[in-house]
Design an enzyme around this catalytic site. Structure first.
Site, PDB file in Angstrom:
ATOM      1  N   TYR A  60     145.363   9.698 -11.286  1.00  0.00           N
ATOM      2  CA  TYR A  60     145.322   9.510  -9.829  1.00  0.00           C
ATOM      3  C   TYR A  60     146.554  10.099  -9.138  1.00  0.00           C
ATOM      4  O   TYR A  60     146.892   9.680  -8.028  1.00  0.00           O
ATOM      5  CB  TYR A  60     145.198   8.018  -9.501  1.00  0.00           C
ATOM      6  CG  TYR A  60     143.825   7.443  -9.785  1.00  0.00           C
ATOM      7  CD1 TYR A  60     142.666   8.071  -9.336  1.00  0.00           C
ATOM      8  CD2 TYR A  60     143.684   6.249 -10.487  1.00  0.00           C
ATOM      9  CE1 TYR A  60     141.410   7.548  -9.592  1.00  0.00           C
ATOM     10  CE2 TYR A  60     142.422   5.712 -10.747  1.00  0.00           C
ATOM     11  CZ  TYR A  60     141.294   6.364 -10.295  1.00  0.00           C
ATOM     12  OH  TYR A  60     140.048   5.845 -10.529  1.00  0.00           O
ATOM     13  N   LYS A  67     134.431   1.852 -14.571  1.00  0.00           N
ATOM     14  CA  LYS A  67     135.717   1.210 -14.284  1.00  0.00           C
ATOM     15  C   LYS A  67     135.693  -0.269 -14.720  1.00  0.00           C
ATOM     16  O   LYS A  67     134.616  -0.828 -14.981  1.00  0.00           O
ATOM     17  CB  LYS A  67     136.019   1.349 -12.787  1.00  0.00           C
ATOM     18  CG  LYS A  67     136.190   2.809 -12.332  1.00  0.00           C
ATOM     19  CD  LYS A  67     136.572   2.871 -10.853  1.00  0.00           C
ATOM     20  CE  LYS A  67     136.730   4.306 -10.381  1.00  0.00           C
ATOM     21  NZ  LYS A  67     137.204   4.390  -8.966  1.00  0.00           N
ATOM     22  N   HIS A  84     133.829   6.437 -11.998  1.00  0.00           N
ATOM     23  CA  HIS A  84     134.508   7.698 -11.712  1.00  0.00           C
ATOM     24  C   HIS A  84     133.681   8.837 -12.284  1.00  0.00           C
ATOM     25  O   HIS A  84     133.103   8.700 -13.357  1.00  0.00           O
ATOM     26  CB  HIS A  84     135.902   7.722 -12.369  1.00  0.00           C
ATOM     27  CG  HIS A  84     136.510   9.094 -12.411  1.00  0.00           C
ATOM     28  ND1 HIS A  84     137.191   9.629 -11.350  1.00  0.00           N
ATOM     29  CD2 HIS A  84     136.497  10.057 -13.379  1.00  0.00           C
ATOM     30  CE1 HIS A  84     137.586  10.866 -11.660  1.00  0.00           C
ATOM     31  NE2 HIS A  84     137.181  11.147 -12.884  1.00  0.00           N
ATOM     32  N   ASN A 118     134.863   0.573  -6.797  1.00  0.00           N
ATOM     33  CA  ASN A 118     133.621   1.329  -6.591  1.00  0.00           C
ATOM     34  C   ASN A 118     132.944   1.710  -7.919  1.00  0.00           C
ATOM     35  O   ASN A 118     132.161   2.648  -7.988  1.00  0.00           O
ATOM     36  CB  ASN A 118     133.857   2.536  -5.673  1.00  0.00           C
ATOM     37  CG  ASN A 118     134.891   3.498  -6.226  1.00  0.00           C
ATOM     38  OD1 ASN A 118     135.329   3.371  -7.363  1.00  0.00           O
ATOM     39  ND2 ASN A 118     135.274   4.479  -5.419  1.00  0.00           N
ATOM     40  N   GLU A 125     140.361  15.958 -17.798  1.00  0.00           N
ATOM     41  CA  GLU A 125     140.080  14.528 -17.984  1.00  0.00           C
ATOM     42  C   GLU A 125     139.472  14.255 -19.367  1.00  0.00           C
ATOM     43  O   GLU A 125     139.794  13.245 -19.996  1.00  0.00           O
ATOM     44  CB  GLU A 125     139.134  14.036 -16.877  1.00  0.00           C
ATOM     45  CG  GLU A 125     139.825  13.975 -15.519  1.00  0.00           C
ATOM     46  CD  GLU A 125     138.876  13.712 -14.363  1.00  0.00           C
ATOM     47  OE1 GLU A 125     137.655  13.621 -14.596  1.00  0.00           O
ATOM     48  OE2 GLU A 125     139.374  13.605 -13.229  1.00  0.00           O
TER      49      GLU A 125
HETATM   50  P1  CMP Z   1     137.537   7.735  -7.242  1.00  0.00           P
HETATM   51  O1  CMP Z   1     136.876   8.656  -6.284  1.00  0.00           O
HETATM   52  O2  CMP Z   1     136.995   7.548  -8.590  1.00  0.00           O
HETATM   53  O3  CMP Z   1     139.068   8.186  -7.363  1.00  0.00           O
HETATM   54  C1  CMP Z   1     139.995   7.856  -6.360  1.00  0.00           C
HETATM   55  C2  CMP Z   1     139.901   6.407  -6.086  1.00  0.00           C
HETATM   56  O4  CMP Z   1     140.780   5.919  -5.113  1.00  0.00           O
HETATM   57  C3  CMP Z   1     138.525   6.107  -5.548  1.00  0.00           C
HETATM   58  O5  CMP Z   1     137.593   6.290  -6.576  1.00  0.00           O
HETATM   59  C4  CMP Z   1     138.727   4.695  -5.067  1.00  0.00           C
HETATM   60  O6  CMP Z   1     138.641   3.757  -6.119  1.00  0.00           O
HETATM   61  C5  CMP Z   1     140.169   4.744  -4.575  1.00  0.00           C
HETATM   62  N1  CMP Z   1     140.223   4.841  -3.127  1.00  0.00           N
HETATM   63  C6  CMP Z   1     139.948   5.922  -2.367  1.00  0.00           C
HETATM   64  N2  CMP Z   1     140.114   5.635  -1.054  1.00  0.00           N
HETATM   65  C7  CMP Z   1     140.489   4.330  -1.007  1.00  0.00           C
HETATM   66  C8  CMP Z   1     140.805   3.440   0.053  1.00  0.00           C
HETATM   67  N3  CMP Z   1     140.792   3.839   1.337  1.00  0.00           N
HETATM   68  N4  CMP Z   1     141.135   2.173  -0.260  1.00  0.00           N
HETATM   69  C9  CMP Z   1     141.177   1.773  -1.554  1.00  0.00           C
HETATM   70  N5  CMP Z   1     140.894   2.581  -2.600  1.00  0.00           N
HETATM   71  C10 CMP Z   1     140.552   3.830  -2.325  1.00  0.00           C
END
Ligand code: CMP
Length: 145
Positions: free
Chosen positions: A50, A10, A116, A113, A127
């Protein structure tokens, strides 16, 4: 089962200079890198990618975060590559991600985070098609695989 999974480093991962560190985790595990490129996620792609989070309060921030800068797209191949990819990245919330995982070691908050990984065979296929524009089964064909 032999699988292919899409990994996205990311924008915050690229900006922090962690691309090599992140991709090396998958390589060291034994997965084979079969496609790689630097690029951007467009707002249109982000809303599809998303789409299952469209009703969440963090959706606008999520779209903003994934489109904020360059990302690295990678496809890794191997036995159970999809489940292994999820294991290597760790839990969504870095507070719950175990040490030894990418998020457990390197990330501080859920929105940023770092990485992905596809969560199932159907999403992996969709994807790879979305970001590489080819049927995943055809990746590598040109090298005579
Ligand atoms: P990812 O699992 O790659 O795809 C969905 C994304 O949504 C996840 O990573 C996070 O970046 C984001 N995400 C999920 N839960 C939260 C949350 N509670 N607050 C902010 N971002 C979130």
């Amino acid at each position: 089962m032999e699988e292919r999974t899409l990994i996205i480093v990311k924008p915050e991962g690229v900006a922090r200079g962690l691309t090599g560190e992140i991709l090396s985790r998958f390589e060291r595990k034994g997965l084979k890198l079969v496609a790689l490129k630097l690029g951007r996620v467009t707002p249109e792609q982000a809303r599809v990618h998303y789409g299952h989070h469209a009703d969440k309060p963090f959706f606008p921030d999520l779209i903003a975060a994934i489109t904020a800068g360059p990302v690295v797209f990678a496809v890794f191949e191997g036995e159970n590559a999809i489940r292994l990819g999820r294991l290597l990245i760790g839990a969504t919330n870095p507070l719950e991600a175990l040490p030894g995982t990418i998020r457990g070691d390197l990330a501080l908050d859920s929105l940023h985070n770092l990485v992905h990984a596809s969560d199932g065979p159907e999403t992996a296929r969709a994807e790879i098609q979305r970001f590489f524009g080819v049927d995943p089964g055809l990746l590598g064909e040109e090298e005579g695989k």
